[in-house]
Design an enzyme around this catalytic site. Structure first.
Site, PDB file in Angstrom:
ATOM      1  CE  LYS A 201      -3.512   2.330   2.737  1.00 14.51           C
ATOM      2  NZ  LYS A 201      -4.568   2.076   4.120  1.00 14.51           N
ATOM      3  CD  GLU A 207       9.127  -6.119   7.275  1.00 19.82           C
ATOM      4  OE1 GLU A 207       8.664  -5.139   6.620  1.00 19.82           O
ATOM      5  OE2 GLU A 207       8.898  -6.294   8.623  1.00 19.82           O
ATOM      6  N   GLY A 263      -4.805  -2.120   4.937  1.00 18.64           N
ATOM      7  CA  GLY A 263      -3.891  -3.256   4.499  1.00 18.64           C
ATOM      8  C   GLY A 263      -4.873  -4.483   4.773  1.00 18.64           C
ATOM      9  NE  ARG A 264      -6.638  -4.062  10.919  1.00 23.85           N
ATOM     10  CZ  ARG A 264      -6.157  -2.711  11.006  1.00 23.85           C
ATOM     11  NH1 ARG A 264      -4.946  -2.889  10.603  1.00 23.85           N
ATOM     12  NH2 ARG A 264      -6.652  -1.985  11.619  1.00 23.85           N
ATOM     13  CD  GLU A 349      -1.854  -4.641  11.294  1.00 26.59           C
ATOM     14  OE1 GLU A 349      -0.791  -4.763  11.541  1.00 26.59           O
ATOM     15  OE2 GLU A 349      -2.433  -4.611  10.251  1.00 26.59           O
ATOM     16  CG  HIS A 380      -5.259 -36.524  16.091  1.00 26.44           C
ATOM     17  ND1 HIS A 380      -5.356 -37.603  16.697  1.00 26.44           N
ATOM     18  CD2 HIS A 380      -6.075 -36.208  15.097  1.00 26.44           C
ATOM     19  CE1 HIS A 380      -6.376 -38.225  15.795  1.00 26.44           C
ATOM     20  NE2 HIS A 380      -7.039 -37.407  15.071  1.00 26.44           N
TER      21      HIS A 380
HETATM   22  O1  F6P Z   1       2.193  -4.267   9.886  1.00 25.66           O
HETATM   23  C1  F6P Z   1       1.632  -3.030   9.814  1.00 25.66           C
HETATM   24  C2  F6P Z   1       1.090  -2.917   8.413  1.00 25.66           C
HETATM   25  O2  F6P Z   1       1.019  -1.346   7.878  1.00 25.66           O
HETATM   26  C3  F6P Z   1       0.194  -3.523   8.044  1.00 25.66           C
HETATM   27  O3  F6P Z   1      -1.320  -2.921   8.454  1.00 25.66           O
HETATM   28  C4  F6P Z   1       0.140  -3.682   6.422  1.00 25.66           C
HETATM   29  O4  F6P Z   1      -0.906  -4.485   5.920  1.00 25.66           O
HETATM   30  C5  F6P Z   1       1.344  -4.159   6.266  1.00 25.66           C
HETATM   31  O5  F6P Z   1       2.012  -3.358   7.283  1.00 25.66           O
HETATM   32  C6  F6P Z   1       2.097  -3.948   5.110  1.00 25.66           C
HETATM   33  O6  F6P Z   1       1.960  -2.563   4.548  1.00 25.66           O
HETATM   34  P1  F6P Z   1       2.163  -1.993   3.147  1.00 25.66           P
HETATM   35  O7  F6P Z   1       1.050  -2.644   2.296  1.00 25.66           O
HETATM   36  O8  F6P Z   1       2.112  -0.670   3.105  1.00 25.66           O
HETATM   37  O9  F6P Z   1       3.306  -2.665   2.516  1.00 25.66           O
END
Ligand code: F6P
Length: 536
Positions: A201, A207, A263-264, A349, A380
């Protein structure tokens, strides 16, 4: 909220509730009273620790919390995400073309459908082989790079709908900044046949940007280093066109969405591009129609007959009146193996908050810990604790009448376990029953099941794209209902920021060629020094 008459009525009712055995024995028609069939799902909530009065008090609580007004405000596009001054309109992502939903005076529905159409054209080109990579080969492998909502939704939906996916294309998901995730995902893939979808987003997430840069290097290394290759092997999904083009991805290959999609809550936006490539635009639209059906049910049904509202109110009931700290989600369908992980972000979240909308500390516990695994595997493993442990763990069982892989007796065996588990949880086994079986007195107490352990059953004919949409919307709206009762903002996530900021400070301390002057606490300082020594 705790001073509301409904809250107090619930507190006193909780003290005097009969055992589920007695509730069922006293009312042969109990099941029908607590079952709803709506929006393509069947919801049996009769094995909950409730009476008709409980439901009536929970509905009063919803009314006292202004749930109706809050629902209307969300669907209307009001800026209910107050800490970020944003509308919350994931419902617009699945609104039909004919709808009109305004944000700041502008109708967002045409934009939503323009992006869906662009995604469909792109997906069709990949699926037909018309889209060629840099060397002229068609794309065979799709790698989604994203994290959080930009990963969990795509992975979950791909796994859930794998039955409907193109089996001659392979799909991979890279999220973790741990290089192993990338290395293993691309192992054996031919860069000439591989397309990366960078989903973020913000297009700033550490990451995702690290993995995207590694993917670009990997791609270019395998394609002779010609930077023009990026245009054929990278697409982006983002709200941030500037960052996308700075990264080197042609904005013609960019699929946008909007700040009013959290995002979620984004798996049905362009973040679902990998899903659409996998299952095709027709199936994707069917999934959106399923979402919309449940949205409309939630928006219009009276709370007494409203699956997501009741589901959310029951979650509040156990969380705040029984001290239940967790809730288990147990899908009896292997395709839903990532569903609990997906729900963890959606629920925790959203509702893991200790501050109310008015800035004060909340008066009650908020979001429970959600967890789960597909059945029957969990049986199990951790079901022992659910049946005989000291903690109350409300469970959602998800079941389908028809398997997508009908094999002999498998489905009957699978579903018999859903019914058996909910029966065992509710009714248990008394000491008298155990003794009557001739169990030695020393062993008998160990074989007693107290019962009175609550569960919901969600059932549908089979797992289809529409069913998945309905299920996800149900949980989204349940989360919304819970957040409304707790008067919290379910749509921000400030709690993830502090760790991110501290990591930014620590990165140069780990990478510095000379010994850095550390100013953390003594534990963090010594961990950093030990890491530097060990990696040297
Ligand atoms: O972990 C926080 C967060 O902002 C989430 O809410 C979101 O889904 C995720 O990081 C990834 O964010 P982006 O889509 O901006 O990379």
């Amino acid at each position: 909220m705790t001073t509301q008459p409904a809250w107090q009525a619930l507190e006193s009712q909780r003290e005097s509730l009969p055992h589920l055995r007695d509730l069922f024995a006293a009312d042969p028609a109990r099941a029908e009273k607590f079952q709803i069939e709506a929006a393509g799902l069947f919801f049996d909530y009769s094995k909950n620790l409730i009476t008709a009065e409980t439901i009536s008090h929970l509905v009063d609580l919803a009314n006292a919390a202004g749930l109706r007004g809050r629902i209307d405000a969300m669907f209307r596009g009001d800026k209910i995400n107050t800490t970020e001054n944003r509308a919350v309109l994931h419902t617009a992502l699945r609104a039909p073309r004919t709808a009109s939903i305004k944000v700041d005076g502008a109708d967002v529905v045409p934009e939503v459908h323009a992006v869906l159409d662009k995604m469909a054209a792109f997906s069709d080109r990949i699926r037909s082989g018309d889209w060629k990579g840099h060397t002229g080969k068609p794309i065979k492998n799709i790698v989604n790079i994203g994290i959080g909502g930009s990963d969990l939704g795509p992975v979950m939906a791909y796994e859930a709908l794998r039955h409907y996916s193109r089996r001659d294309l392979s799909f991979h998901f890279v999220s973790n900044v741990d290089g192993t995730d990338f290395a293993e995902a691309v192992r054996g893939l031919d860069p000439a046949e591989t397309l990366f979808i960078v989903s973020s987003k913000t297009f700033t997430t550490l990451e995702t940007m690290t993995n995207a840069a590694t993917a670009r290097e990997w791609s270019l290394a395998g394609l002779g280093g010609d930077k023009a290759a990026v245009a054929k092997h990278f697409a982006a999904v983002s709200t941030n066109a500037q960052k996308v083009s700075e990264f080197g991805i042609d904005t013609a290959n960019m699929f946008g969405f909007w700040d009013w999609v959290g995002g979620r809550y984004s798996m049905d936006s362009a973040i679902g591009l990998s899903t659409m490539v996998a299952i095709g635009p027709g199936n994707f639209r069917e999934m959106l129609a399923g979402f919309h059906e449940m949205d409309e049910h939630f928006r219009t049904a009276p709370f007494e007959r409203n699956i997501p509202a009741l589901h959310g109110l029951l979650a509040v009931w156990y969380n705040d009146f029984f001290g239940a700290q967790t809730a288990a989600v147990l899908p009896y369908d292997q395709y839903l193996k990532r569903f609990p992980a997906y729900l963890q972000q959606l629920t925790m979240e959203s509702n893991g908050k200790h501050v109310a909308l008015d800035g004060r500390r909340v008066e009650t516990d908020t979001g429970p810990v959600y967890w789960g695994e597909p059945g029957t595997n969990g049986q199990h493993s951790f079901y022992q604790l659910i049946h005989q442990g000291t903690r109350l763990i409300p469970c959602d069982f998800i079941a389908f009448a028809k398997s997508l892989n009908p094999l002999g007796r498998h489905q009957d065996l699978l579903i018999s376990n859903v019914f058996a588990q909910t029966e065992a949880l509710a009714f248990g086994k008394t000491l008298a029953q155990v003794e009557a079986e001739g169990t030695p007195p020393a062993i008998a107490p160990h074989r007693v099941f107290e019962g009175n352990r609550p569960s919901n059953v969600l059932m549908a004919e089979k797992l289809t794209p529409a069913t998945l949409g309905r299920l996800v919307s149900l949980y989204e709206m349940s989360v919304f209902t819970q957040g409304a009762i707790w008067n919290i903002n379910s749509f921000d996530q400030w709690g993830v920021e502090l760790g991110k900021a501290l990591a930014q400070k620590i990165i140069p301390e780990l990478e510095s060629p000379t010994e850095p002057a550390l100013q953390h606490d003594s534990s963090t300082n010594s961990l950093i020094r030990r890491y530097r020594r060990l990696k040297a």
